[in-house]
Design an enzyme around this catalytic site. Structure first.
Site, PDB file in Angstrom:
ATOM      1  N   LYS A  92       3.205   9.725   7.511  1.00 57.62           N
ATOM      2  CA  LYS A  92       2.367   9.647   8.708  1.00 57.62           C
ATOM      3  C   LYS A  92       3.054  10.075  10.029  1.00 57.62           C
ATOM      4  O   LYS A  92       2.627  11.003  10.685  1.00 57.62           O
ATOM      5  CB  LYS A  92       1.894   8.216   8.885  1.00 57.62           C
ATOM      6  CG  LYS A  92       1.003   7.722   7.764  1.00 57.62           C
ATOM      7  CD  LYS A  92       0.645   6.285   7.991  1.00 57.62           C
ATOM      8  CE  LYS A  92      -0.185   5.681   6.883  1.00 57.62           C
ATOM      9  NZ  LYS A  92      -1.610   5.972   6.962  1.00 57.62           N
ATOM     10  N   TRP A  99       0.881  -1.185   0.000  1.00 55.61           N
ATOM     11  CA  TRP A  99       0.000   0.000   0.000  1.00 55.61           C
ATOM     12  C   TRP A  99       0.908   1.221   0.000  1.00 55.61           C
ATOM     13  O   TRP A  99       1.650   1.458   0.949  1.00 55.61           O
ATOM     14  CB  TRP A  99      -0.898   0.036   1.241  1.00 55.61           C
ATOM     15  CG  TRP A  99      -1.892   1.169   1.184  1.00 55.61           C
ATOM     16  CD1 TRP A  99      -1.613   2.520   1.234  1.00 55.61           C
ATOM     17  CD2 TRP A  99      -3.316   1.072   1.051  1.00 55.61           C
ATOM     18  NE1 TRP A  99      -2.769   3.250   1.134  1.00 55.61           N
ATOM     19  CE2 TRP A  99      -3.845   2.390   1.027  1.00 55.61           C
ATOM     20  CE3 TRP A  99      -4.210   0.000   0.952  1.00 55.61           C
ATOM     21  CZ2 TRP A  99      -5.199   2.671   0.922  1.00 55.61           C
ATOM     22  CZ3 TRP A  99      -5.560   0.275   0.847  1.00 55.61           C
ATOM     23  CH2 TRP A  99      -6.045   1.601   0.832  1.00 55.61           C
ATOM     24  N   ASP A 139       9.602   2.950   1.657  1.00 50.16           N
ATOM     25  CA  ASP A 139       8.447   3.742   2.116  1.00 50.16           C
ATOM     26  C   ASP A 139       8.259   3.490   3.609  1.00 50.16           C
ATOM     27  O   ASP A 139       7.752   2.450   4.023  1.00 50.16           O
ATOM     28  CB  ASP A 139       7.209   3.304   1.314  1.00 50.16           C
ATOM     29  CG  ASP A 139       5.926   3.976   1.796  1.00 50.16           C
ATOM     30  OD1 ASP A 139       5.984   4.804   2.728  1.00 50.16           O
ATOM     31  OD2 ASP A 139       4.855   3.672   1.226  1.00 50.16           O
ATOM     32  N   GLN A 175       4.790   4.288   7.945  1.00 49.22           N
ATOM     33  CA  GLN A 175       4.329   3.837   9.265  1.00 49.22           C
ATOM     34  C   GLN A 175       5.472   3.490  10.209  1.00 49.22           C
ATOM     35  O   GLN A 175       5.289   3.437  11.413  1.00 49.22           O
ATOM     36  CB  GLN A 175       3.427   2.605   9.095  1.00 49.22           C
ATOM     37  CG  GLN A 175       2.235   2.874   8.200  1.00 49.22           C
ATOM     38  CD  GLN A 175       1.104   1.867   8.381  1.00 49.22           C
ATOM     39  OE1 GLN A 175       1.152   0.995   9.250  1.00 49.22           O
ATOM     40  NE2 GLN A 175       0.072   1.990   7.579  1.00 49.22           N
ATOM     41  N   GLU A 207       7.731  -1.378   1.522  1.00 52.19           N
ATOM     42  CA  GLU A 207       7.584  -1.060   2.948  1.00 52.19           C
ATOM     43  C   GLU A 207       8.481  -2.037   3.717  1.00 52.19           C
ATOM     44  O   GLU A 207       8.439  -3.236   3.430  1.00 52.19           O
ATOM     45  CB  GLU A 207       6.145  -1.306   3.411  1.00 52.19           C
ATOM     46  CG  GLU A 207       5.090  -0.453   2.760  1.00 52.19           C
ATOM     47  CD  GLU A 207       3.712  -1.130   2.796  1.00 52.19           C
ATOM     48  OE1 GLU A 207       3.090  -1.167   3.860  1.00 52.19           O
ATOM     49  OE2 GLU A 207       3.266  -1.627   1.742  1.00 52.19           O
ATOM     50  N   ARG A 230      -4.259  -5.283  13.515  1.00 48.42           N
ATOM     51  CA  ARG A 230      -3.078  -4.423  13.504  1.00 48.42           C
ATOM     52  C   ARG A 230      -3.028  -3.670  14.815  1.00 48.42           C
ATOM     53  O   ARG A 230      -3.962  -2.946  15.145  1.00 48.42           O
ATOM     54  CB  ARG A 230      -3.201  -3.484  12.312  1.00 48.42           C
ATOM     55  CG  ARG A 230      -2.045  -2.614  12.036  1.00 48.42           C
ATOM     56  CD  ARG A 230      -2.052  -2.084  10.627  1.00 48.42           C
ATOM     57  NE  ARG A 230      -3.191  -1.235  10.309  1.00 48.42           N
ATOM     58  CZ  ARG A 230      -3.309  -0.569   9.162  1.00 48.42           C
ATOM     59  NH1 ARG A 230      -2.380  -0.682   8.234  1.00 48.42           N
ATOM     60  NH2 ARG A 230      -4.350   0.177   8.916  1.00 48.42           N
TER      61      ARG A 230
HETATM   62  C1  LIG Z   1       3.122   2.292   3.820  1.00 44.33           C
HETATM   63  C2  LIG Z   1       2.226   3.388   3.358  1.00 44.33           C
HETATM   64  N1  LIG Z   1       2.654   4.216   2.404  1.00 44.33           N
HETATM   65  C3  LIG Z   1       1.898   5.235   1.957  1.00 44.33           C
HETATM   66  C4  LIG Z   1       0.641   5.436   2.440  1.00 44.33           C
HETATM   67  C5  LIG Z   1      -0.195   6.562   1.909  1.00 44.33           C
HETATM   68  O1  LIG Z   1      -0.179   7.625   2.785  1.00 44.33           O
HETATM   69  P1  LIG Z   1      -1.308   8.751   2.665  1.00 44.33           P
HETATM   70  O2  LIG Z   1      -2.598   8.097   2.982  1.00 44.33           O
HETATM   71  O3  LIG Z   1      -0.864   9.771   3.679  1.00 44.33           O
HETATM   72  O4  LIG Z   1      -1.235   9.268   1.274  1.00 44.33           O
HETATM   73  C6  LIG Z   1       0.145   4.615   3.449  1.00 44.33           C
HETATM   74  C7  LIG Z   1      -1.206   4.836   3.990  1.00 44.33           C
HETATM   75  O5  LIG Z   1      -1.779   4.077   4.703  1.00 44.33           O
HETATM   76  C8  LIG Z   1       0.958   3.558   3.912  1.00 44.33           C
HETATM   77  O6  LIG Z   1       0.525   2.721   4.853  1.00 44.33           O
END
Ligand SMILES: Cc1ncc(COP(=O)(O)O)c(C=O)c1O
Length: 440
Positions: A279, A145, A250, A253, A217, A413
């Site tokens: 975030k 994601w 990325d 989180q 991630e 989670r």
């Molecule tokens: C790992 C990761 N990257 C990017 C995003 C996207 O972030 P945003 O919702 O602030 O655009 C999320 C959102 O949940 C995320 O979990």
């Protein structure tokens, strides 16, 4: 929750969508039957006076807890000075936030730009990668994601792909290296990285000769709380280098303490070419950063890199970001994540011994997942049970989130604020224990 009779004549609980949200667009299913009036520390209070322990830190952003005085003070102070500027202007909070972040990051990461959301930070990272390499092919995990903007959503495979037309040409999926649910049915409870070799071979076969980046991630979140297995990220970096692809990590989180170190990639002894923070950087306010090297910045600037948004380099969120970074360091929140994470994990493992549907407990620091299964041998995800448990938790005063996208599991989670006191961890465990029992 009140009940009503639907068109089909079935009695159903009135959702918040019926009650409160007549004029809102539903962007992720129905809304729950509550309105939050106040948030403080790990607690939410609803308009009708219910208290809810927040084990999702808002949308995984409020690592300092809700209403932290440092954030409130930074907002007050910045709002009296300067909130927003012409996108080409800089302010002291922006230059200082960049300097302060770089002091925490290893060489050769030296340059940042500040945006608003995680999707935007990834978008900018991918655009930099494309301009620098001259390619456009981007690989991401099948359980990923990365956001809702066009480039980020093209590399988001966990959900939301159907119904919105073509993804960006050149986007390809890599198998998610989940030792509990091996994507190629090759390993069990370990990962020998055959899935990575197989995934890269497939990508090579599909490539039109324009590789740009792999985006990952370090702990897949929407993908079911899957930490990358030991050695995976280093191997992936080598595979990228061989193909002239950039590695984008990325850390929406995972950055700034949640997993027990300031950045998750540090645990893998790998430095990415591009790093996306979001975030946790804003602590609840919209602030994100794309970070890269002098070399990539100079090359892309020479090629005319353009990524102007209305809120790029805005002063107020940058002031808040500085307060967040300062607080994470001053309050030792990475160390707290280790200690509180160990307490939470121990409690969850104890629940696993008593509750048969808990197939696996995994994660790092205060980012933990509880994988619910119909059978511990087959590991079939129990989505119905997971949904019931989350709903029961909310009734009992605990907000936990379930990630249950197709084939990725039914995973609770658990990510409370890093400031959470031990007794609130224990209370969350007690409520979860009761909900697990009530829903059997
Ligand atoms: C790992 C990761 N990257 C990017 C995003 C996207 O972030 P945003 O919702 O602030 O655009 C999320 C959102 O949940 C995320 O979990």
């Amino acid at each position: 929750m009140s009940t009503h009779v639907t068109k089909s004549g079935v009695a159903a609980a009135a959702s918040g969508t019926d009650q409160f949200a007549r004029h809102l667009i539903r962007y992720g299913g129905d809304f729950p039957d509550l309105l939050v009036e106040q948030a403080e520390g790990s607690w939410l209070t609803t308009e009708d006076g219910r208290r809810i322990l927040d084990f999702t830190s808002g949308q995984m952003c409020a690592t300092l807890g809700h209403g932290h005085p440092a954030i409130a003070a930074a907002m007050r102070e910045a709002s009296g000075r300067v909130v927003h500027l012409f996108s080409g202007f800089l302010s002291r909070d922006v230059t200082e936030l960049a300097r302060e972040l770089m002091a925490l990051l290893p060489e050769p990461l030296t340059r940042a730009m500040f945006l608003s959301t995680g999707g935007e930070a990834n978008e900018a990272a991918l655009r930099l990668a494309k301009l620098h390499t001259g390619g456009h092919e981007v690989l991401a995990f099948a359980g990923s994601w990365h956001g809702m903007t066009a480039g980020a959503s093209s590399s988001t495979y966990s959900a939301g792909r159907r119904g919105y037309g073509p993804a960006m040409p050149g986007t390809m999926a890599l198998p998610t290296p989940n030792p509990y649910r091996c994507p190629i049915a090759h390993c069990r409870d370990r990962c020998d990285r055959t899935c990575l070799d197989a995934g890269m071979a497939l990508a090579d076969a599909q490539s039109t000769g324009a590789p740009a980046a792999v985006i990952v991630e370090p702990i897949l979140s929407a993908g079911g709380i899957v930490p990358l297995p030991d050695g995976y990220l280093a191997d992936l970096k080598r595979q990228c280098e061989r193909r002239g692809m950039l590695l984008v990590v990325d850390e929406a989180q995972t950055a700034l303490g949640r997993v027990g170190t300031l950045f998750a990639f540090e645990q893998d002894d790998v430095v990415p070419d591009l790093l996306a923070l979001s975030k946790t950087l804003g602590g609840g306010l919209p602030l994100s950063a794309t970070v890269t090297t002098d070399e990539i910045e100079a090359d892309t600037a020479a090629k005319g890199f353009l990524h102007i948004t209305s809120h790029v380099s805005d002063p107020l969120p940058a002031a808040v970001g500085r307060a967040v970074v300062r607080t994470v360091l001053a309050e030792g929140l990475a160390e707290r994540a280790v200690a509180m994470g160990a307490r939470l994990r121990e409690g969850l493992e104890e629940l696993q011994r008593r509750h048969e549907p808990i197939g696996d407990v995994r994660g790092r620091g205060l980012m933990l997942g509880v994988d619910l299964v119909t059978d511990r041998e087959t590991r079939e995800p129990d989505t119905a049970y997971g949904t019931a448990v989350t709903e029961r938790c909310l009734e009992l005063g605990l907000n936990v989130n379930i990630v249950r996208f197709q084939g990725l599991g039914s995973v609770l989670r658990m990510a409370p604020p890093l400031t959470i006191p031990p007794e609130e961890i224990d209370l969350g465990l007690e409520i979860l224990d009761q909900a697990l029992a009530d829903c059997r």
